[in-house]
Design a protein around this motif. Sequence first.
Motif, PDB file in Angstrom:
ATOM      1  N   ALA A  23     -24.588  -8.974  -8.628  1.00 32.04           N
ATOM      2  CA  ALA A  23     -23.783  -8.966  -9.853  1.00 32.04           C
ATOM      3  C   ALA A  23     -23.481 -10.386 -10.324  1.00 32.04           C
ATOM      4  O   ALA A  23     -23.232 -11.285  -9.520  1.00 32.04           O
ATOM      5  N   VAL A  24     -23.537 -10.574 -11.665  1.00 31.63           N
ATOM      6  CA  VAL A  24     -23.193 -11.872 -12.254  1.00 31.63           C
ATOM      7  C   VAL A  24     -21.672 -11.944 -12.374  1.00 31.63           C
ATOM      8  O   VAL A  24     -21.059 -11.128 -13.074  1.00 31.63           O
ATOM      9  N   GLU A  25     -21.078 -12.898 -11.733  1.00 34.14           N
ATOM     10  CA  GLU A  25     -19.620 -13.010 -11.700  1.00 34.14           C
ATOM     11  C   GLU A  25     -19.079 -13.564 -13.017  1.00 34.14           C
ATOM     12  O   GLU A  25     -19.589 -14.564 -13.528  1.00 34.14           O
ATOM     13  N   LYS A  26     -18.046 -12.909 -13.563  1.00 29.42           N
ATOM     14  CA  LYS A  26     -17.412 -13.364 -14.797  1.00 29.42           C
ATOM     15  C   LYS A  26     -16.134 -14.152 -14.542  1.00 29.42           C
ATOM     16  O   LYS A  26     -15.774 -15.023 -15.332  1.00 29.42           O
ATOM     17  N   ASP A  27     -15.458 -13.845 -13.446  1.00 30.86           N
ATOM     18  CA  ASP A  27     -14.203 -14.520 -13.125  1.00 30.86           C
ATOM     19  C   ASP A  27     -14.467 -15.993 -12.825  1.00 30.86           C
ATOM     20  O   ASP A  27     -15.270 -16.310 -11.931  1.00 30.86           O
ATOM     21  N   PRO A  28     -13.828 -16.924 -13.571  1.00 32.95           N
ATOM     22  CA  PRO A  28     -14.070 -18.362 -13.381  1.00 32.95           C
ATOM     23  C   PRO A  28     -13.839 -18.840 -11.938  1.00 32.95           C
ATOM     24  O   PRO A  28     -14.588 -19.670 -11.431  1.00 32.95           O
ATOM     25  N   LYS A  29     -12.786 -18.315 -11.291  1.00 32.43           N
ATOM     26  CA  LYS A  29     -12.476 -18.748  -9.929  1.00 32.43           C
ATOM     27  C   LYS A  29     -13.549 -18.296  -8.943  1.00 32.43           C
ATOM     28  O   LYS A  29     -13.974 -19.066  -8.073  1.00 32.43           O
ATOM     29  N   LEU A  30     -14.002 -17.067  -9.101  1.00 35.41           N
ATOM     30  CA  LEU A  30     -15.037 -16.550  -8.212  1.00 35.41           C
ATOM     31  C   LEU A  30     -16.389 -17.218  -8.490  1.00 35.41           C
ATOM     32  O   LEU A  30     -17.185 -17.441  -7.586  1.00 35.41           O
ATOM     33  N   LYS A  31     -16.604 -17.522  -9.764  1.00 36.16           N
ATOM     34  CA  LYS A  31     -17.835 -18.235 -10.129  1.00 36.16           C
ATOM     35  C   LYS A  31     -17.825 -19.647  -9.514  1.00 36.16           C
ATOM     36  O   LYS A  31     -18.842 -20.122  -8.989  1.00 36.16           O
ATOM     37  N   ALA A  32     -16.664 -20.305  -9.559  1.00 35.99           N
ATOM     38  CA  ALA A  32     -16.523 -21.639  -8.968  1.00 35.99           C
ATOM     39  C   ALA A  32     -16.748 -21.596  -7.456  1.00 35.99           C
ATOM     40  O   ALA A  32     -17.297 -22.532  -6.865  1.00 35.99           O
ATOM     41  N   LYS A  33     -16.328 -20.496  -6.847  1.00 46.26           N
ATOM     42  CA  LYS A  33     -16.525 -20.323  -5.403  1.00 46.26           C
ATOM     43  C   LYS A  33     -18.014 -20.263  -5.066  1.00 46.26           C
ATOM     44  O   LYS A  33     -18.464 -20.859  -4.079  1.00 46.26           O
ATOM     45  N   GLN A  34     -18.785 -19.564  -5.895  1.00 46.48           N
ATOM     46  CA  GLN A  34     -20.225 -19.485  -5.687  1.00 46.48           C
ATOM     47  C   GLN A  34     -20.883 -20.855  -5.871  1.00 46.48           C
ATOM     48  O   GLN A  34     -21.777 -21.233  -5.103  1.00 46.48           O
ATOM     49  N   ILE A  35     -20.423 -21.581  -6.878  1.00 45.96           N
ATOM     50  CA  ILE A  35     -20.974 -22.918  -7.136  1.00 45.96           C
ATOM     51  C   ILE A  35     -20.725 -23.847  -5.948  1.00 45.96           C
ATOM     52  O   ILE A  35     -21.635 -24.551  -5.491  1.00 45.96           O
ATOM     53  N   ARG A  36     -19.486 -23.847  -5.442  1.00 43.73           N
ATOM     54  CA  ARG A  36     -19.148 -24.713  -4.308  1.00 43.73           C
ATOM     55  C   ARG A  36     -19.973 -24.356  -3.070  1.00 43.73           C
ATOM     56  O   ARG A  36     -20.441 -25.231  -2.342  1.00 43.73           O
ATOM     57  N   PHE A  37     -20.144 -23.065  -2.859  1.00 42.87           N
ATOM     58  CA  PHE A  37     -20.917 -22.603  -1.703  1.00 42.87           C
ATOM     59  C   PHE A  37     -22.353 -23.104  -1.763  1.00 42.87           C
ATOM     60  O   PHE A  37     -22.889 -23.640  -0.776  1.00 42.87           O
ATOM     61  N   LEU A  38     -22.994 -22.948  -2.912  1.00 44.08           N
ATOM     62  CA  LEU A  38     -24.390 -23.357  -3.053  1.00 44.08           C
ATOM     63  C   LEU A  38     -24.539 -24.880  -3.056  1.00 44.08           C
ATOM     64  O   LEU A  38     -25.538 -25.417  -2.569  1.00 44.08           O
ATOM     65  N   GLN A  39     -23.533 -25.573  -3.598  1.00 45.22           N
ATOM     66  CA  GLN A  39     -23.555 -27.033  -3.539  1.00 45.22           C
ATOM     67  C   GLN A  39     -23.478 -27.511  -2.089  1.00 45.22           C
ATOM     68  O   GLN A  39     -24.192 -28.426  -1.686  1.00 45.22           O
ATOM     69  N   TYR A  40     -22.591 -26.893  -1.336  1.00 44.37           N
ATOM     70  CA  TYR A  40     -22.444 -27.243   0.080  1.00 44.37           C
ATOM     71  C   TYR A  40     -23.748 -27.013   0.833  1.00 44.37           C
ATOM     72  O   TYR A  40     -24.098 -27.775   1.741  1.00 44.37           O
ATOM     73  N   ARG A  41     -24.470 -25.981   0.443  1.00 48.92           N
ATOM     74  CA  ARG A  41     -25.743 -25.686   1.104  1.00 48.92           C
ATOM     75  C   ARG A  41     -26.855 -26.650   0.681  1.00 48.92           C
ATOM     76  O   ARG A  41     -27.943 -26.614   1.250  1.00 48.92           O
ATOM     77  N   GLY A  42     -26.594 -27.473  -0.330  1.00 48.40           N
ATOM     78  CA  GLY A  42     -27.558 -28.511  -0.669  1.00 48.40           C
ATOM     79  C   GLY A  42     -28.403 -28.271  -1.896  1.00 48.40           C
ATOM     80  O   GLY A  42     -29.452 -28.915  -2.067  1.00 48.40           O
ATOM     81  N   PHE A  43     -27.970 -27.380  -2.774  1.00 54.38           N
ATOM     82  CA  PHE A  43     -28.728 -27.118  -4.002  1.00 54.38           C
ATOM     83  C   PHE A  43     -28.114 -27.895  -5.163  1.00 54.38           C
ATOM     84  O   PHE A  43     -26.893 -28.109  -5.214  1.00 54.38           O
ATOM     85  N   ASP A  44     -28.967 -28.311  -6.120  1.00 55.61           N
ATOM     86  CA  ASP A  44     -28.463 -29.079  -7.263  1.00 55.61           C
ATOM     87  C   ASP A  44     -27.879 -28.137  -8.309  1.00 55.61           C
ATOM     88  O   ASP A  44     -28.127 -26.926  -8.299  1.00 55.61           O
ATOM     89  N   LEU A  45     -27.086 -28.704  -9.231  1.00 55.86           N
ATOM     90  CA  LEU A  45     -26.345 -27.895 -10.195  1.00 55.86           C
ATOM     91  C   LEU A  45     -27.254 -27.116 -11.144  1.00 55.86           C
ATOM     92  O   LEU A  45     -26.932 -25.987 -11.528  1.00 55.86           O
TER      93      LEU A  45
END
Length: 205
Positions: free
Chosen positions: A168-190
């Motif tokens: 599912a594509v997340e609409k909630d900004p906070k949950l979306k930010a959580k996904q971004i931080r997770f993938l950034q930590y794993r080493g993927f670019d924005l």
Amino acid sequence: MNDSKFPKLLDYQALKAQYGEEDIAPPHTEHHSEQSTDDRVDFSEEVTVPEQKKPGLTGTRLRSYAFAVLTRKEYSKADLTEKLALYAEDRDEVIALVDELARENYQSDQRVAETLLSSQKRKGKGPNRIKLALKNKKLNTALIQEELKETDWSIEAYTLKVKKFGKAVEKDPKLKAKQIRFLQYRGFDLDTIFKVITRTELDDD
């Protein structure tokens, strides 16, 4: 209780007044005053622990140890040099030996880099984390530059995102930010991350 069985306590203050301060001392201090300076322990002196001597391997013994190390696992050139130097007599001999082992392909930075890449990808790590791991082992990124370019990091990141958060594509900004931080930590670019978190199930077709 009969008080006559117990001697009266000595009045030390009265005795000091009569005989002088230096002539009278209570019994509990008398023993310490008689202790000789030779019996006293000086705790101010630092206790030094002798350093353990390293084996000081040279020649065939150093070479045998190097082969034994390499049979257990692959080492980068830098890591192998440091490991052997811990037990060798002469660092220059270690450097010359490692150079020889690399020329004869007993040691290979290329193999180490490729193994590291495969291991990191299995763990869900992106290119930035992989490059950092290479740097920590003092390996040149150029060794696996082609493999890094050929990998579809969008697929790698999307697979990881689905496993962690679902399709599912997340609409909630906070949950979306959580996904971004997770993938950034794993080493993927924005750029890759934003493609992944907005990808719908229709895009999978």
